[in-house]
Design a protein around this motif. Structure first.
Motif, PDB file in Angstrom:
ATOM      1  N   ALA A   1       0.799  -1.247   0.009  1.00 11.65           N
ATOM      2  CA  ALA A   1       0.017   0.198  -0.100  1.00 11.65           C
ATOM      3  C   ALA A   1       0.753   1.144   0.012  1.00 11.65           C
ATOM      4  CB  ALA A   1      -0.833   0.149   1.067  1.00 11.65           C
ATOM      5  N   GLY A   2       2.162   1.243   0.657  1.00 13.28           N
ATOM      6  CA  GLY A   2       2.896   2.212   0.674  1.00 13.28           C
ATOM      7  C   GLY A   2       3.571   2.801  -0.848  1.00 13.28           C
ATOM      8  N   SER A   3       3.388   1.748  -1.838  1.00 16.44           N
ATOM      9  CA  SER A   3       4.000   1.918  -3.033  1.00 16.44           C
ATOM     10  C   SER A   3       3.180   2.147  -4.009  1.00 16.44           C
ATOM     11  CB  SER A   3       5.128   0.868  -3.342  1.00 16.44           C
ATOM     12  OG  SER A   3       4.359  -0.242  -3.004  1.00 16.44           O
ATOM     13  N   LYS A   4       3.438   2.746  -5.142  1.00 16.67           N
ATOM     14  CA  LYS A   4       2.377   2.684  -6.256  1.00 16.67           C
ATOM     15  C   LYS A   4       2.592   1.755  -7.462  1.00 16.67           C
ATOM     16  CE  LYS A   4       0.638   5.805  -9.719  1.00 16.67           C
ATOM     17  NZ  LYS A   4      -0.876   5.279  -9.657  1.00 16.67           N
ATOM     18  N   THR A   5       1.326   0.836  -7.368  1.00 16.17           N
ATOM     19  CA  THR A   5       1.390  -0.395  -8.388  1.00 16.17           C
ATOM     20  C   THR A   5       0.773   0.105  -9.793  1.00 16.17           C
ATOM     21  OG1 THR A   5       1.543  -1.795  -6.478  1.00 16.17           O
ATOM     22  CG2 THR A   5       1.080  -2.718  -8.601  1.00 16.17           C
ATOM     23  N   MET A   6       1.439  -0.261 -10.785  1.00 18.69           N
ATOM     24  CA  MET A   6       0.614   0.020 -12.001  1.00 18.69           C
ATOM     25  C   MET A   6       0.643  -1.399 -12.889  1.00 18.69           C
ATOM     26  SD  MET A   6       2.063   3.574 -13.475  1.00 18.69           S
ATOM     27  CE  MET A   6       3.730   3.148 -13.401  1.00 18.69           C
ATOM     28  N   VAL A   7      -0.208  -1.910 -13.346  1.00 12.45           N
ATOM     29  CA  VAL A   7      -0.438  -3.109 -14.194  1.00 12.45           C
ATOM     30  C   VAL A   7      -0.994  -2.663 -15.341  1.00 12.45           C
ATOM     31  CG1 VAL A   7      -1.357  -5.363 -14.467  1.00 12.45           C
ATOM     32  CG2 VAL A   7      -1.030  -4.457 -11.995  1.00 12.45           C
ATOM     33  N   LEU A   8      -0.013  -2.870 -16.589  1.00 12.99           N
ATOM     34  CA  LEU A   8      -0.511  -2.432 -18.081  1.00 12.99           C
ATOM     35  C   LEU A   8      -0.441  -3.956 -18.889  1.00 12.99           C
ATOM     36  CD1 LEU A   8       1.308   0.465 -19.519  1.00 12.99           C
ATOM     37  CD2 LEU A   8      -1.122   0.433 -18.886  1.00 12.99           C
ATOM     38  N   ASN A   9      -1.655  -4.008 -19.423  1.00 11.15           N
ATOM     39  CA  ASN A   9      -1.488  -5.209 -20.525  1.00 11.15           C
ATOM     40  C   ASN A   9      -0.928  -4.443 -21.963  1.00 11.15           C
ATOM     41  OD1 ASN A   9      -1.895  -7.083 -22.680  1.00 11.15           O
ATOM     42  ND2 ASN A   9      -3.341  -8.134 -21.088  1.00 11.15           N
ATOM     43  N   CYS A  10       0.111  -4.892 -22.479  1.00  5.85           N
ATOM     44  CA  CYS A  10       0.903  -4.417 -23.718  1.00  5.85           C
ATOM     45  C   CYS A  10       0.034  -4.601 -24.941  1.00  5.85           C
ATOM     46  CB  CYS A  10       2.147  -4.773 -23.794  1.00  5.85           C
ATOM     47  SG  CYS A  10       3.090  -4.511 -22.446  1.00  5.85           S
ATOM     48  N   MET A  11      -0.800  -5.625 -24.899  1.00  2.61           N
ATOM     49  CA  MET A  11      -1.868  -5.896 -25.950  1.00  2.61           C
ATOM     50  C   MET A  11      -2.729  -4.771 -26.417  1.00  2.61           C
ATOM     51  SD  MET A  11      -1.849  -9.090 -27.472  1.00  2.61           S
ATOM     52  CE  MET A  11      -2.625 -10.589 -27.650  1.00  2.61           C
TER      53      MET A  11
END
Length: 268
Positions: free
Chosen positions: A77-87
């Protein structure tokens, strides 16, 4: 009444055979442990770095990582998470504006966009975990996109932890050979092998074990399905799909039978 009960057991069976992320992934204990350890060391330990996860479709890469991210949600929670699907990206270079948007940076293009991202990722702040699924989509002429991304964690005072998932086993050898010149800069590798017959059987049994009452699919049929799928691809999604279709066929047959009409003797 009979069909209503039967109907619900088929509905339940079809639900549990969907390729959703289960609470526990059968046969992927080692890989889950490595992913957890990587996030622990790098995101929580504030050490920038990169991990390259390879494996054929349906071998549990995305499912495992999704499970680990869910389990570690509070810790991260203290960090920033980004999930990207390159499709979903129009071209390899459009990964940069997409990231800028996620990070709330003014959207620029080309070199300017890359510079503003680099500045942001080396400034003071929380760790940034970037997960790029279907990473093979970012292969480009000269591989400049992949090089840029994998070199970011190596920048002085970087706060980026990068996890890339791809089907190709040799993407790093083929496309990122230059990174190996700096051993510290080459990503850690994690390979997901195809599922074995035993693992697929366990996955199917575990899923169908959640349906109350008598087994909907015979154990010999599950083993047959697991054997066939492991021989071709070891793709768990395929095995779940085949079983789900089999359940649909039986459900339609049961619906088609007039329940009022007794079956001829000797026919089950």
């Amino acid at each position: 009444q009979l069909f209503r009960q039967e109907g619900t057991c088929y509905q339940q069976a079809k639900q549990v055979l969907h390729a959703a992320v289960p609470d526990q992934l059968q046969g992927r204990e080692r890989e889950t442990g490595i992913l957890r350890q990587f996030l622990q060391e790098h995101v929580l330990g504030r050490r920038p770095g990169s991990l390259y996860v390879s494996g054929a479709p349906g071998t549990g890469k995305t499912a495992c990582l999704s499970r680990v991210l869910l389990d570690c949600k509070e810790k991260l929670a203290g960090s920033k998470t980004m999930v990207l699907n390159c499709m979903a990206l129009g071209s390899p270079h459009s990964v940069f504006p997409a990231l800028a948007k996620h990070l709330g940076l003014p959207v620029a293009t080309g070199r300017e966009c890359v510079r503003s991202l680099e500045k942001h990722l080396t400034a003071q702040g929380p760790m940034v975990l970037l997960v790029l699924d279907e990473l093979d989509q970012l292969e480009s002429k000269g591989q400049d996109v992949l090089y840029t991304l994998f070199e970011w964690p190596q920048l002085p005072s970087s706060r980026l932890v990068l996890v890339g998932l791809a089907n190709a086993l040799d993407l790093t050898d083929r496309s990122l050979a230059r990174l190996r010149a700096h051993p510290a800069g080459s990503p850690q590798l994690l390979h997901f092998p195809p599922y074995t017959k035993e693992q697929l059987t366990r996955i199917l049994q575990q899923r169908l074990g959640q349906v109350a009452g008598d087994p909907v699919v015979d154990s010999a049929a599950l083993q047959f399905c697991a054997r066939k799928v492991s021989a071709v691809s070891g793709d768990a999604r395929k095995a779940l799909d085949v079983c789900r279709r089999a359940v649909e066929v039986v459900e339609l047959e049961v619906r088609g039978q007039t329940l009022l009409k007794p079956l001829p003797r000797g026919e089950s």
